[in-house]
Design a protein around this motif. Sequence first.
Motif, PDB file in Angstrom:
ATOM      1  N   GLN A   1      -6.482   8.960   4.756  1.00 16.46           N
ATOM      2  CA  GLN A   1      -5.650   9.202   4.200  1.00 16.46           C
ATOM      3  C   GLN A   1      -5.723   7.749   2.700  1.00 16.46           C
ATOM      4  N   HIS A   2      -5.660   8.837   1.606  1.00 17.84           N
ATOM      5  CA  HIS A   2      -6.041   7.992   0.343  1.00 17.84           C
ATOM      6  C   HIS A   2      -4.719   7.359  -0.404  1.00 17.84           C
ATOM      7  N   ILE A   3      -5.160   6.335  -0.345  1.00 17.79           N
ATOM      8  CA  ILE A   3      -4.111   5.381  -1.252  1.00 17.79           C
ATOM      9  C   ILE A   3      -4.334   3.920  -1.804  1.00 17.79           C
ATOM     10  N   THR A   4      -2.724   3.784  -2.621  1.00 15.88           N
ATOM     11  CA  THR A   4      -3.355   2.884  -4.064  1.00 15.88           C
ATOM     12  C   THR A   4      -2.987   1.357  -3.421  1.00 15.88           C
ATOM     13  N   GLN A   5      -3.143   0.252  -3.920  1.00 19.75           N
ATOM     14  CA  GLN A   5      -2.546  -1.275  -3.608  1.00 19.75           C
ATOM     15  C   GLN A   5      -1.774  -1.100  -5.277  1.00 19.75           C
ATOM     16  N   LEU A   6      -0.870  -1.825  -4.350  1.00 22.68           N
ATOM     17  CA  LEU A   6      -0.186  -2.337  -5.753  1.00 22.68           C
ATOM     18  C   LEU A   6      -0.075  -3.728  -5.831  1.00 22.68           C
ATOM     19  N   LYS A   7      -0.093  -4.652  -6.497  1.00 19.39           N
ATOM     20  CA  LYS A   7       1.046  -5.887  -6.427  1.00 19.39           C
ATOM     21  C   LYS A   7       2.102  -6.127  -7.407  1.00 19.39           C
ATOM     22  N   ILE A   8       3.240  -6.223  -7.254  1.00 16.56           N
ATOM     23  CA  ILE A   8       5.007  -5.780  -7.701  1.00 16.56           C
ATOM     24  C   ILE A   8       4.400  -7.766  -8.794  1.00 16.56           C
ATOM     25  N   GLU A   9       4.393  -7.402  -9.775  1.00 15.12           N
ATOM     26  CA  GLU A   9       4.346  -8.552 -11.072  1.00 15.12           C
ATOM     27  C   GLU A   9       6.179  -8.809 -11.222  1.00 15.12           C
ATOM     28  N   LYS A  10       7.172  -8.072 -11.070  1.00 13.04           N
ATOM     29  CA  LYS A  10       8.548  -8.469 -11.869  1.00 13.04           C
ATOM     30  C   LYS A  10       9.081  -7.640 -11.504  1.00 13.04           C
TER      31      LYS A  10
ATOM     32  N   PHE B   1       0.543  -1.377   0.074  1.00 12.93           N
ATOM     33  CA  PHE B   1      -0.257   0.039   0.159  1.00 12.93           C
ATOM     34  C   PHE B   1       0.532   1.578  -0.131  1.00 12.93           C
ATOM     35  N   VAL B   2       0.782   2.078  -1.040  1.00 16.42           N
ATOM     36  CA  VAL B   2       1.300   3.124  -0.924  1.00 16.42           C
ATOM     37  C   VAL B   2       1.121   4.842  -0.799  1.00 16.42           C
ATOM     38  N   ASN B   3       1.048   5.732  -1.186  1.00 15.76           N
ATOM     39  CA  ASN B   3       0.116   6.736  -0.995  1.00 15.76           C
ATOM     40  C   ASN B   3      -0.800   6.823  -2.193  1.00 15.76           C
ATOM     41  N   ARG B   4      -1.282   7.282  -2.818  1.00 12.23           N
ATOM     42  CA  ARG B   4      -2.671   7.722  -3.802  1.00 12.23           C
ATOM     43  C   ARG B   4      -1.510   7.766  -5.359  1.00 12.23           C
ATOM     44  N   LEU B   5      -1.255   7.467  -6.748  1.00  9.87           N
ATOM     45  CA  LEU B   5      -0.418   7.404  -6.776  1.00  9.87           C
ATOM     46  C   LEU B   5      -1.320   8.515  -8.493  1.00  9.87           C
ATOM     47  N   ALA B   6      -1.386   8.971  -8.858  1.00 14.14           N
ATOM     48  CA  ALA B   6      -2.213   9.954  -9.718  1.00 14.14           C
ATOM     49  C   ALA B   6      -2.212   9.136 -11.235  1.00 14.14           C
ATOM     50  N   THR B   7      -2.546   7.873 -11.598  1.00 10.93           N
ATOM     51  CA  THR B   7      -2.276   7.623 -12.796  1.00 10.93           C
ATOM     52  C   THR B   7      -3.551   6.585 -12.875  1.00 10.93           C
ATOM     53  N   ASP B   8      -4.046   6.187 -14.480  1.00  2.98           N
ATOM     54  CA  ASP B   8      -5.452   5.452 -14.515  1.00  2.98           C
ATOM     55  C   ASP B   8      -5.087   3.888 -15.254  1.00  2.98           C
ATOM     56  N   ASP B   9      -3.678   3.753 -15.479  1.00  2.77           N
ATOM     57  CA  ASP B   9      -2.945   2.856 -15.838  1.00  2.77           C
ATOM     58  C   ASP B   9      -3.232   1.158 -15.351  1.00  2.77           C
ATOM     59  N   GLU B  10      -2.921   0.093 -16.127  1.00  2.00           N
ATOM     60  CA  GLU B  10      -3.657  -0.911 -14.833  1.00  2.00           C
ATOM     61  C   GLU B  10      -2.386  -1.497 -15.173  1.00  2.00           C
ATOM     62  N   SER B  11      -1.482  -1.305 -15.559  1.00  2.00           N
ATOM     63  CA  SER B  11      -0.211  -1.956 -14.874  1.00  2.00           C
ATOM     64  C   SER B  11       1.238  -0.030 -14.722  1.00  2.00           C
ATOM     65  N   ILE B  12       2.594  -0.550 -13.748  1.00  3.95           N
ATOM     66  CA  ILE B  12       2.768   0.532 -13.687  1.00  3.95           C
ATOM     67  C   ILE B  12       4.832   0.026 -13.972  1.00  3.95           C
ATOM     68  N   THR B  13       5.293   1.302 -14.334  1.00  7.84           N
ATOM     69  CA  THR B  13       6.731   0.731 -14.385  1.00  7.84           C
ATOM     70  C   THR B  13       7.535   1.978 -13.321  1.00  7.84           C
TER      71      THR B  13
ATOM     72  N   THR C   1       1.171  -3.699 -10.702  1.00 11.99           N
ATOM     73  CA  THR C   1       0.022  -3.663 -11.710  1.00 11.99           C
ATOM     74  C   THR C   1      -0.894  -3.068  -9.997  1.00 11.99           C
ATOM     75  N   VAL C   2      -1.605  -2.252 -10.232  1.00 12.44           N
ATOM     76  CA  VAL C   2      -2.815  -1.179  -9.617  1.00 12.44           C
ATOM     77  C   VAL C   2      -3.555  -2.073  -9.370  1.00 12.44           C
ATOM     78  N   VAL C   3      -3.882  -2.928  -8.186  1.00 12.08           N
ATOM     79  CA  VAL C   3      -5.251  -3.582  -7.934  1.00 12.08           C
ATOM     80  C   VAL C   3      -6.694  -2.779  -7.544  1.00 12.08           C
ATOM     81  N   GLU C   4      -6.060  -1.754  -6.723  1.00 14.24           N
ATOM     82  CA  GLU C   4      -7.375  -0.533  -6.424  1.00 14.24           C
ATOM     83  C   GLU C   4      -6.761   0.401  -5.810  1.00 14.24           C
ATOM     84  N   ASN C   5      -7.728   1.825  -6.000  1.00 15.52           N
ATOM     85  CA  ASN C   5      -7.751   3.281  -5.338  1.00 15.52           C
ATOM     86  C   ASN C   5      -8.371   3.308  -4.304  1.00 15.52           C
ATOM     87  N   LEU C   6      -7.946   3.165  -2.615  1.00 17.26           N
ATOM     88  CA  LEU C   6      -8.839   3.219  -1.422  1.00 17.26           C
ATOM     89  C   LEU C   6      -8.355   4.062  -0.413  1.00 17.26           C
TER      90      LEU C   6
END
Length: 102
Positions: free
Chosen positions: A91-100, A21-33, A62-67
Amino acid sequence: MYAIVKIGGHQYKVEEDQTIFVNRLATDDESITLEDVLLIKDSEGNVKIGAPTVEGSSVTATVVENLKSDKVIVFKKKRRKGYRVKNGHRQHITQLKIEKIS
């Protein structure tokens, strides 16, 4: 194998298939690098330390969800004065799943 990455001014130790869980990321992409990789340790024990980042390395997530996170209660009181204030904050946070890690 793990890596230390910099996301939004904070440093996180990440491994593959880990959820963070990280601070809210301003992105609409499914996958980020994530390009700000500060350290990589592979499965054989070799460590690469960047100055300030490791060249040619990246972490795909991969961005799982913003919550919103759990509520934090802020209570202020001055004794013998009758002053009491109770506020809450989520606090607004973003859930990320590390792929690679590469």
